[in-house]
Design a protein around this motif. Structure first.
Motif, PDB file in Angstrom:
ATOM      1  N   VAL A 286      18.229 -40.623  48.699  1.00 26.31           N
ATOM      2  CA  VAL A 286      17.808 -39.648  49.708  1.00 26.31           C
ATOM      3  C   VAL A 286      17.861 -40.229  51.119  1.00 26.31           C
ATOM      4  O   VAL A 286      18.215 -39.530  52.075  1.00 26.31           O
ATOM      5  CB  VAL A 286      16.389 -39.140  49.382  1.00 26.31           C
ATOM      6  N   LEU A 287      17.528 -41.501  51.255  1.00 25.79           N
ATOM      7  CA  LEU A 287      17.417 -42.104  52.591  1.00 25.79           C
ATOM      8  C   LEU A 287      18.497 -43.136  52.887  1.00 25.79           C
ATOM      9  O   LEU A 287      18.443 -43.777  53.937  1.00 25.79           O
ATOM     10  CB  LEU A 287      16.042 -42.770  52.745  1.00 25.79           C
ATOM     11  N   HIS A 288      19.463 -43.302  51.998  1.00 25.49           N
ATOM     12  CA  HIS A 288      20.387 -44.415  52.181  1.00 25.49           C
ATOM     13  C   HIS A 288      21.123 -44.360  53.521  1.00 25.49           C
ATOM     14  O   HIS A 288      21.177 -45.351  54.244  1.00 25.49           O
ATOM     15  CB  HIS A 288      21.398 -44.477  51.040  1.00 25.49           C
ATOM     16  N   GLU A 289      21.685 -43.233  53.858  1.00 25.01           N
ATOM     17  CA  GLU A 289      22.441 -43.179  55.118  1.00 25.01           C
ATOM     18  C   GLU A 289      21.521 -43.140  56.325  1.00 25.01           C
ATOM     19  O   GLU A 289      21.921 -43.539  57.425  1.00 25.01           O
ATOM     20  CB  GLU A 289      23.404 -41.996  55.101  1.00 25.01           C
ATOM     21  N   ALA A 290      20.284 -42.695  56.126  1.00 18.99           N
ATOM     22  CA  ALA A 290      19.343 -42.655  57.248  1.00 18.99           C
ATOM     23  C   ALA A 290      19.026 -44.043  57.776  1.00 18.99           C
ATOM     24  O   ALA A 290      18.583 -44.178  58.926  1.00 18.99           O
ATOM     25  CB  ALA A 290      18.060 -41.944  56.829  1.00 18.99           C
ATOM     26  N   LEU A 349      15.813 -32.512  44.843  1.00 21.78           N
ATOM     27  CA  LEU A 349      15.747 -33.008  46.217  1.00 21.78           C
ATOM     28  C   LEU A 349      17.012 -32.707  47.007  1.00 21.78           C
ATOM     29  O   LEU A 349      17.190 -33.220  48.111  1.00 21.78           O
ATOM     30  CB  LEU A 349      15.487 -34.525  46.207  1.00 21.78           C
ATOM     31  N   HIS A 350      17.885 -31.867  46.442  1.00 24.75           N
ATOM     32  CA  HIS A 350      19.179 -31.609  47.076  1.00 24.75           C
ATOM     33  C   HIS A 350      19.006 -31.038  48.482  1.00 24.75           C
ATOM     34  O   HIS A 350      19.614 -31.520  49.448  1.00 24.75           O
ATOM     35  CB  HIS A 350      20.006 -30.662  46.204  1.00 24.75           C
ATOM     36  N   GLU A 351      18.183 -30.003  48.616  1.00 22.70           N
ATOM     37  CA  GLU A 351      18.030 -29.372  49.931  1.00 22.70           C
ATOM     38  C   GLU A 351      17.360 -30.328  50.914  1.00 22.70           C
ATOM     39  O   GLU A 351      17.730 -30.389  52.099  1.00 22.70           O
ATOM     40  CB  GLU A 351      17.214 -28.089  49.792  1.00 22.70           C
ATOM     41  N   THR A 352      16.410 -31.096  50.430  1.00 25.22           N
ATOM     42  CA  THR A 352      15.756 -32.094  51.289  1.00 25.22           C
ATOM     43  C   THR A 352      16.766 -33.122  51.791  1.00 25.22           C
ATOM     44  O   THR A 352      16.774 -33.483  52.976  1.00 25.22           O
ATOM     45  CB  THR A 352      14.637 -32.799  50.502  1.00 25.22           C
ATOM     46  N   ALA A 353      17.629 -33.586  50.883  1.00 23.81           N
ATOM     47  CA  ALA A 353      18.650 -34.562  51.268  1.00 23.81           C
ATOM     48  C   ALA A 353      19.618 -33.975  52.283  1.00 23.81           C
ATOM     49  O   ALA A 353      20.063 -34.666  53.212  1.00 23.81           O
ATOM     50  CB  ALA A 353      19.398 -35.046  50.032  1.00 23.81           C
ATOM     51  N   GLU A 354      19.969 -32.699  52.121  1.00 23.17           N
ATOM     52  CA  GLU A 354      20.854 -32.041  53.091  1.00 23.17           C
ATOM     53  C   GLU A 354      20.218 -32.028  54.480  1.00 23.17           C
ATOM     54  O   GLU A 354      20.879 -32.317  55.480  1.00 23.17           O
ATOM     55  CB  GLU A 354      21.150 -30.609  52.636  1.00 23.17           C
ATOM     56  N   LEU A 355      18.940 -31.703  54.542  1.00 26.13           N
ATOM     57  CA  LEU A 355      18.258 -31.657  55.836  1.00 26.13           C
ATOM     58  C   LEU A 355      18.204 -33.046  56.478  1.00 26.13           C
ATOM     59  O   LEU A 355      18.395 -33.181  57.688  1.00 26.13           O
ATOM     60  CB  LEU A 355      16.845 -31.110  55.656  1.00 26.13           C
ATOM     61  N   LEU A 356      17.981 -34.077  55.671  1.00 32.25           N
ATOM     62  CA  LEU A 356      17.953 -35.429  56.224  1.00 32.25           C
ATOM     63  C   LEU A 356      19.339 -35.875  56.671  1.00 32.25           C
ATOM     64  O   LEU A 356      19.483 -36.582  57.675  1.00 32.25           O
ATOM     65  CB  LEU A 356      17.398 -36.404  55.181  1.00 32.25           C
ATOM     66  N   ALA A 357      20.381 -35.459  55.941  1.00 32.52           N
ATOM     67  CA  ALA A 357      21.745 -35.819  56.325  1.00 32.52           C
ATOM     68  C   ALA A 357      22.123 -35.208  57.666  1.00 32.52           C
ATOM     69  O   ALA A 357      22.907 -35.793  58.427  1.00 32.52           O
ATOM     70  CB  ALA A 357      22.728 -35.376  55.247  1.00 32.52           C
ATOM     71  N   HIS A 358      21.578 -34.037  57.948  1.00 31.77           N
ATOM     72  CA  HIS A 358      21.922 -33.358  59.198  1.00 31.77           C
ATOM     73  C   HIS A 358      20.873 -33.565  60.284  1.00 31.77           C
ATOM     74  O   HIS A 358      21.018 -33.012  61.382  1.00 31.77           O
ATOM     75  CB  HIS A 358      22.115 -31.859  58.927  1.00 31.77           C
ATOM     76  N   ARG A 359      19.879 -34.358  59.984  1.00 30.01           N
ATOM     77  CA  ARG A 359      18.835 -34.619  60.982  1.00 30.01           C
ATOM     78  C   ARG A 359      19.401 -35.518  62.084  1.00 30.01           C
ATOM     79  O   ARG A 359      20.011 -36.548  61.819  1.00 30.01           O
ATOM     80  CB  ARG A 359      17.640 -35.302  60.319  1.00 30.01           C
TER      81      ARG A 359
END
Length: 436
Positions: A286-290, A349-359
Motif C-alpha cells: 500500500v505504501l511502497h511507492e509513497a 484496500l484497492h481503493e485506498t491504494a488508488e487514493l494514495l497512488a494519486h495523492r
C-alpha cells in the motif's frame, strides 16, 4: 513490562503511546511496540543504545532466537532496541482487518499518510526521550528502508543521534519514483540473466509455466489468483543471497510428474502463495511507492510509477516472451495495481491504494542542505549491484552527506546484514569509529 530469557540474551517488552499525527500531539494516540535486547549478564550495565530500523516499508522488526545473526556482534557493544514501526508487528496494526474501522477509503488513505518515514522517526524521538532522557543520544542501524528512515532522521532530528550505520539503504535524495524504477528494471534484467546462466534449465520450465498460466485461471491455496504477472513477481527474491537458488528449487517442482497433461503441483502453489501473499505486510504494497513521494520532486504523486515505467521495457512482457521462445524475465521489488485484485489480503484496500497512488504534495523526506552540514558520524554499506536500491543513487547521496564513510562491496547482496553473521555490522562499527 514482560521480560524473557533466551540463550545468551535478556528480552524486555516496551510499548509507547505516540500521536498518530505528531503535528497534533494532543490528538489521537497509537501504540508503538519495541523489544529491548541485551546480552545476558549485562542487563544492569550502562551500555549505549542501538535502535534498529527494519527494511520495508511494512516490515516488523526481527524476532530474535537468542544471540544470533547480526545481534551476535551488536550485543558486544550495545543495548539493542528492535522497533516494530507504526502499523507493523505488535504496534497498532494497519491491515484489511483494522483499516475499515477508520471509515471509507478516503479516511483510510488520510490515516495511512501518517505511516511514512517522517512519522516513524518522530516516533523514534518520542521513544528516545522516554528511554534516554531529553539529552540522551543513541546509535541507529538502518537496513534497506530502515536506512531511508535513518537519512530522514539525520535530516530532521540529528540532535538525537550518536552515530548512524546504514546497510543497503542510502536513498536518492532527489529521485522520483519514476527515476527509481527506470533505473531498477535494467538491474532486474541483469539478475534474471545471472539466474538463467546459473540454472539454464529454468528457461524452458518458466516458459512452460507462463504458457500454462495463460491458458486459464489458476487459484492459489489462499484464494488468490496466479497470473503470469503474479508469477513474474517472484523475481523479488533474486536480490538476496540465496534467492536465485530458492527460486530454482521452486521452479523445478512446478509440475506434477508422470501426468499426461501439465498440472501445477500443490506443493508449488503452496510455496508460491507464501512468497506472493501480502497478508503479513500489507503496508509494503500500500505504501511502497509513497516512500519516494516528495513535493519538491514529484508534486503530483507517484501514480503507480513502477507499472507505468514497466511499459518502457517490453522485454518484461511474459506472454510475448513465451510466444517467441525468449526467456521470460521475472520482475522485482515493484508494486502494481493488479496485485490488489489477485491477492485477497490486498483486495479490500484497492481503493485506498488508488487514493494514495494519486495523492500529491507529500512532505519532503530529506533536507539536502542540512545533510551537507551533517556532524553525526555515518557509515554505510553499499552493495555493488544491489537489485533493490540503485547504487548510483546511493553513491550520490554518500557524496552529499558530510561525515559519511562508505564501504562498497560485491561480497554480499542486499541482505548482507542478515546473512553475514555480524561481519557487515562489525565493518560498519569499525568504519564509523575510524578503526577501518
Amino acid at each position: 513490562m514482560a521480560v524473557h530469557r533466551q540463550p545468551g540474551t535478556v528480552l524486555t517488552d516496551h510499548a509507547f503511546a505516540v500521536p498518530l499525527d505528531h503535528d497534533a500531539p494532543d490528538g489521537e494516540q497509537i501504540e508503538v511496540y519495541a523489544r529491548e535486547v541485551v546480552a545476558a549478564g549485562r542487563q544492569d550495565d550502562r551500555l549505549p543504545w542501538l535502535l534498529y530500523l527494519q527494511g520495508g516499508p511494512g516490515g516488523r522488526s526481527p524476532r530474535p532466537l537468542g544471540r544470533d545473526g547480526w545481534l551476535t556482534r551488536a550485543l558486544d557493544d550495545y543495548r539493542v532496541l528492535l522497533l516494530d514501526q507504526r502499523g507493523t508487528g505488535r504496534s497498532t496494526p494497519a491491515s484489511r482487518q483494522t483499516l475499515p474501522g477508520r471509515g471509507d477509503a478516503a479516511a483510510q488513505a488520510r490515516y495511512l499518510a501518517h505511516f511514512r518515514a517522517d512519522s516513524i522517526i518522530r516516533d523514534c524521538e518520542v521513544i528516545r526521550r522516554r528511554l534516554l532522557g531529553a539529552d540522551g543520544r543513541w546509535s541507529v542501524l538502518g537496513q534497506s528502508f530502515g536506512g531511508f528512515c535513518a537519512v530522514t532522521y539525520l535530516s530532521f532530528a540529528p540532535e538525537g543521534l550518536r552515530e548512524v550505520l546504514i546497510t543497503g539503504g542510502l536513498p536518492g535524495l532527489r529521485s522520483s519514483a519514476e527515476e527509481v524504477y527506470r533505473a531498477a528494471y535494467p538491474r532486474i534484467e541483469r539478475k534474471n540473466l545471472g539466474h538463467y546462466a546459473r540454472y539454464p534449465e529454468d528457461v524452458g520450465t518458466v516458459r512452460e509455466i507462463v504458457r500454462h498460466l495463460n491458458d486459464g485461471k489458476i487459484a492459489l491455496p489462499g484464494g488468490g489468483r496466479l497470473t503470469p504477472e503474479a508469477f513474474q513477481s517472484l523475481g523479488a527474491m533474486l536480490g538476496s543471497a540465496d534467492g536465485s537458488h530458492t527460486l530454482h528449487y521452486l521452479i523445478e517442482d512446478a509440475f506434477v510428474p508422470g501426468l499426461s497433461v501439465p498440472v501445477l503441483s500443490d506443493s508449488f502453489l503452496s510455496e508460491v502463495q507464501t512468497h506472493l501473499s501480502f497478508a503479513g505486510n500489507p503496508l509494503y504494497a500500500v505504501l511502497h511507492e509513497a516512500i519516494y513521494g516528495q513535493r519538491s520532486v514529484s508534486p503530483g504523486g507517484t501514480d503507480w510509477a513502477a507499472d507505468r515505467v514497466r511499459r518502457e521495457f517490453p522485454q518484461f512482457d511474459a506472454a510475448g516472451a513465451a510466444a517467441q521462445d525468449r526467456p521470460v524475465l521475472f520482475t522485482g521489488e515493484t508494486i502494481h495495481p493488479w496485485m490488489f485484485a489477485t491477492d485477497p489480503a490486498l483486495a479490500p484496500l484497492h481503493e485506498t491504494a488508488e487514493l494514495l497512488a494519486h495523492r500529491g504534495q507529500w512532505p519532503d523526506l530529506y533536507r539536502p542542505e542540512r545533510l551537507a552540514r551533517n556532524e553525526v558520524p555515518v557509515a554505510a554499506a553499499i552493495y555493488h549491484d544491489d537489485m533493490y536500491v540503485d547504487t548510483a543513487d546511493s553513491l550520490a547521496t554518500a557524496r552529499a552527506v558530510q561525515n559519511l564513510r562508505t564501504w562498497v562491496t560485491d561480497e554480499y547482496e542486499h541482505d548482507g546484514l542478515r546473512v553475514s553473521g555480524g561481519r557487515v555490522l562489525d565493518r560498519l562499527v569499525r568504519l564509523v569509529r575510524g578503526e577501518s
